[in-house]
Design a protein around this motif. Structure first.
Motif, mmCIF file in Angstrom:
data_model
loop_
_atom_site.group_PDB
_atom_site.id
_atom_site.type_symbol
_atom_site.label_atom_id
_atom_site.label_comp_id
_atom_site.label_asym_id
_atom_site.label_seq_id
_atom_site.Cartn_x
_atom_site.Cartn_y
_atom_site.Cartn_z
ATOM 1 N N CYS A 184 20.088 -21.567 43.734
ATOM 2 C CA CYS A 184 18.737 -21.931 43.011
ATOM 3 C C CYS A 184 17.940 -20.522 43.240
ATOM 4 N N MET A 185 18.153 -19.986 44.622
ATOM 5 C CA MET A 185 17.346 -18.537 44.606
ATOM 6 C C MET A 185 18.053 -17.307 43.914
ATOM 7 N N ARG A 231 10.877 -9.208 44.663
ATOM 8 C CA ARG A 231 10.138 -9.852 45.946
ATOM 9 C C ARG A 231 8.797 -10.187 45.100
ATOM 10 N N THR A 232 8.338 -11.553 44.769
ATOM 11 C CA THR A 232 7.279 -12.040 44.336
ATOM 12 C C THR A 232 6.557 -13.135 45.042
ATOM 13 N N VAL A 233 5.428 -13.339 45.182
ATOM 14 C CA VAL A 233 4.856 -14.437 45.608
ATOM 15 C C VAL A 233 5.221 -15.585 45.409
ATOM 16 N N VAL A 234 5.885 -15.833 44.049
ATOM 17 C CA VAL A 234 6.278 -17.031 43.547
ATOM 18 C C VAL A 234 7.697 -17.444 44.164
ATOM 19 N N LYS A 235 8.609 -16.326 44.042
ATOM 20 C CA LYS A 235 9.850 -16.299 44.742
ATOM 21 C C LYS A 235 9.603 -16.774 46.500
ATOM 22 N N ASP A 236 8.690 -16.252 47.066
ATOM 23 C CA ASP A 236 8.530 -16.280 48.342
ATOM 24 C C ASP A 236 7.973 -17.838 48.494
ATOM 25 N N LEU A 237 7.235 -18.492 47.462
ATOM 26 C CA LEU A 237 6.772 -19.917 47.910
ATOM 27 C C LEU A 237 7.889 -21.000 47.409
ATOM 28 N N VAL A 238 8.630 -20.464 46.310
ATOM 29 C CA VAL A 238 9.842 -21.261 46.063
ATOM 30 C C VAL A 238 10.811 -21.303 47.343
ATOM 31 N N ARG A 239 10.970 -20.241 47.826
ATOM 32 C CA ARG A 239 12.069 -20.041 49.015
ATOM 33 C C ARG A 239 11.581 -20.930 50.326
ATOM 34 N N GLN A 240 10.150 -21.023 50.548
ATOM 35 C CA GLN A 240 9.624 -22.095 51.399
ATOM 36 C C GLN A 240 10.028 -23.269 51.186
ATOM 37 N N HIS A 241 9.928 -23.726 50.123
ATOM 38 C CA HIS A 241 10.235 -25.133 49.703
ATOM 39 C C HIS A 241 11.647 -25.413 49.676
#
Length: 62
Positions: A20-21, A28-38
């Motif tokens: 998925c990642m 390195r985006t805010v959205v990518k980091d947020l998705v990674r947390q989930h």
């Protein structure tokens, strides 16, 4: 055979979190980091589910 199928499906779901990642590439985006947390949270839950399934399977062998 049903337990074996469930183990395979859950194991596959656990493997798919990295896939998925991969779609985000090196960005390195805010959205990518947020998705990674989930994804990490879901991976932990999936790992726990797999452990429970494996424990159940080991106690209910034929």
């Amino acid at each position: 055979m049903v337990i074996s199928d469930v183990q395979t499906w859950v194991s596959t779901a656990l493997t798919d979190d990295d896939t998925c990642m991969d779609g985000f590439g090196r960005a390195r985006t805010v959205v990518k980091d947020l998705v990674r947390q989930h994804v990490v949270k879901v991976a932990r839950l999936t790992s726990n589910a797999l452990a429970l399934i494996n424990m159940y399977a080991s106690t209910h062998k034929n």
